[in-house]
Write a protein that holds these residues in place. Sequence first.
Motif, PDB file in Angstrom:
ATOM      1  N   ARG A  68     -44.577 -48.253 -40.337  1.00 24.23           N
ATOM      2  CA  ARG A  68     -45.127 -48.706 -41.620  1.00 24.23           C
ATOM      3  C   ARG A  68     -45.407 -47.478 -42.471  1.00 24.23           C
ATOM      4  NH1 ARG A  68     -49.809 -51.919 -40.119  1.00 24.23           N
ATOM      5  NH2 ARG A  68     -48.253 -53.260 -39.215  1.00 24.23           N
ATOM      6  N   GLN A  69     -44.844 -47.428 -43.674  1.00 27.66           N
ATOM      7  CA  GLN A  69     -45.037 -46.316 -44.600  1.00 27.66           C
ATOM      8  C   GLN A  69     -45.809 -46.818 -45.813  1.00 27.66           C
ATOM      9  OE1 GLN A  69     -43.925 -43.030 -44.218  1.00 27.66           O
ATOM     10  NE2 GLN A  69     -45.213 -42.667 -45.981  1.00 27.66           N
TER      11      GLN A  69
ATOM     12  N   ASP B 171     -52.653 -47.071 -51.559  1.00 23.95           N
ATOM     13  CA  ASP B 171     -53.729 -47.602 -50.718  1.00 23.95           C
ATOM     14  C   ASP B 171     -53.410 -48.966 -50.128  1.00 23.95           C
ATOM     15  OD1 ASP B 171     -55.286 -45.395 -51.068  1.00 23.95           O
ATOM     16  OD2 ASP B 171     -56.422 -46.242 -52.746  1.00 23.95           O
ATOM     17  N   GLN B 172     -52.643 -49.793 -50.839  1.00 25.35           N
ATOM     18  CA  GLN B 172     -52.449 -51.173 -50.396  1.00 25.35           C
ATOM     19  C   GLN B 172     -50.993 -51.555 -50.128  1.00 25.35           C
ATOM     20  OE1 GLN B 172     -54.499 -53.015 -53.710  1.00 25.35           O
ATOM     21  NE2 GLN B 172     -56.211 -53.531 -52.359  1.00 25.35           N
ATOM     22  N   LEU B 173     -50.055 -51.048 -50.882  1.00 28.38           N
ATOM     23  CA  LEU B 173     -48.651 -51.436 -50.764  1.00 28.38           C
ATOM     24  C   LEU B 173     -47.960 -50.599 -49.688  1.00 28.38           C
ATOM     25  CD1 LEU B 173     -46.583 -53.344 -52.111  1.00 28.38           C
ATOM     26  CD2 LEU B 173     -45.946 -51.417 -53.565  1.00 28.38           C
ATOM     27  N   TYR B 174     -47.091 -51.232 -48.892  1.00 31.34           N
ATOM     28  CA  TYR B 174     -46.360 -50.500 -47.859  1.00 31.34           C
ATOM     29  C   TYR B 174     -44.996 -51.135 -47.603  1.00 31.34           C
ATOM     30  CZ  TYR B 174     -47.838 -54.223 -44.659  1.00 31.34           C
ATOM     31  OH  TYR B 174     -48.048 -55.433 -44.054  1.00 31.34           O
ATOM     32  N   THR B 175     -44.107 -50.334 -47.022  1.00 35.12           N
ATOM     33  CA  THR B 175     -42.844 -50.831 -46.503  1.00 35.12           C
ATOM     34  C   THR B 175     -42.926 -50.736 -44.986  1.00 35.12           C
ATOM     35  OG1 THR B 175     -41.795 -48.657 -46.558  1.00 35.12           O
ATOM     36  CG2 THR B 175     -41.530 -50.051 -48.497  1.00 35.12           C
TER      37      THR B 175
ATOM     38  N   LEU C 122     -58.197 -54.672 -43.703  1.00 40.47           N
ATOM     39  CA  LEU C 122     -58.174 -55.364 -42.424  1.00 40.47           C
ATOM     40  C   LEU C 122     -57.033 -56.376 -42.354  1.00 40.47           C
ATOM     41  CD1 LEU C 122     -59.600 -55.982 -39.688  1.00 40.47           C
ATOM     42  CD2 LEU C 122     -60.903 -57.705 -40.917  1.00 40.47           C
ATOM     43  N   VAL C 123     -56.814 -57.114 -43.403  1.00 41.26           N
ATOM     44  CA  VAL C 123     -55.800 -58.168 -43.439  1.00 41.26           C
ATOM     45  C   VAL C 123     -54.578 -57.649 -44.188  1.00 41.26           C
ATOM     46  CG1 VAL C 123     -55.302 -60.519 -44.216  1.00 41.26           C
ATOM     47  CG2 VAL C 123     -57.601 -59.928 -43.439  1.00 41.26           C
ATOM     48  N   ARG C 124     -53.399 -58.017 -43.728  1.00 44.54           N
ATOM     49  CA  ARG C 124     -52.183 -57.654 -44.432  1.00 44.54           C
ATOM     50  C   ARG C 124     -51.225 -58.840 -44.469  1.00 44.54           C
ATOM     51  NH1 ARG C 124     -48.921 -56.820 -40.139  1.00 44.54           N
ATOM     52  NH2 ARG C 124     -50.026 -56.227 -38.282  1.00 44.54           N
TER      53      ARG C 124
ATOM     54  N   LEU D  95     -53.601 -58.799 -38.794  1.00 41.76           N
ATOM     55  CA  LEU D  95     -54.883 -58.096 -38.787  1.00 41.76           C
ATOM     56  C   LEU D  95     -54.685 -56.689 -38.260  1.00 41.76           C
ATOM     57  CD1 LEU D  95     -57.255 -60.801 -37.274  1.00 41.76           C
ATOM     58  CD2 LEU D  95     -57.076 -60.115 -39.659  1.00 41.76           C
ATOM     59  N   ASP D  96     -55.255 -55.709 -38.924  1.00 40.41           N
ATOM     60  CA  ASP D  96     -55.255 -54.338 -38.430  1.00 40.41           C
ATOM     61  C   ASP D  96     -56.571 -54.124 -37.689  1.00 40.41           C
ATOM     62  OD1 ASP D  96     -52.778 -53.627 -39.414  1.00 40.41           O
ATOM     63  OD2 ASP D  96     -53.583 -53.024 -41.360  1.00 40.41           O
ATOM     64  N   LEU D  97     -56.489 -54.018 -36.369  1.00 44.11           N
ATOM     65  CA  LEU D  97     -57.696 -53.899 -35.552  1.00 44.11           C
ATOM     66  C   LEU D  97     -58.181 -52.462 -35.400  1.00 44.11           C
ATOM     67  CD1 LEU D  97     -56.790 -56.522 -32.819  1.00 44.11           C
ATOM     68  CD2 LEU D  97     -58.190 -56.826 -34.857  1.00 44.11           C
TER      69      LEU D  97
END
Length: 162
Positions: A70-71, A75-79, A124-126, A159-161
């Motif tokens: 994951r890149q 702060d919020q957007l990723y590929t 936390l949530v994506r 969820l990112d734990l």
Amino acid sequence: TSILLTMKKIFIGIVLLSSISISAQSRWGIRTGLNYNLSTIGLSDATNSAQQILEGETADNGYHLGVFGRQFLGDQLYTSGSLIYAKNTHFLEGFDASGNSVYGQFNHEFLQLDADLGIRLLKLVRAEAGVHYQGTVSDNAYNQTFQSPSVGYNVGVGLDLW
């Protein structure tokens, strides 16, 4: 072998693209889980049947194991991209032309290459969506009966734990 070579080239391209931005945050990890066909067993049964799925006793089930990257593009957007090996078992019932009952079990092993775009909410949530390509690993009755390889789409929430 040409499917695996093509998938390898696409995965290397995703890795190179993901490593272009040095200043952005990246994450790598393992992706694993169980595959359920909820139309045959229901959500309440799915949560109680992990052992049956691993033993191949529940209809239309399986597991997957792979790696993901994951890149972050801020702060919020990723590929993200992933390469996953999956094995599913499918059970079919029906009748032949003479009216005799027919029952078959098919094992389907494949590699899946994903390319997604996602957004992280509240750290936390994506949520993410994208496309995937599946190429068959084994040559068996499933592959002789059903069409493979295939292209499809992904939609997910996670969820990112840590």
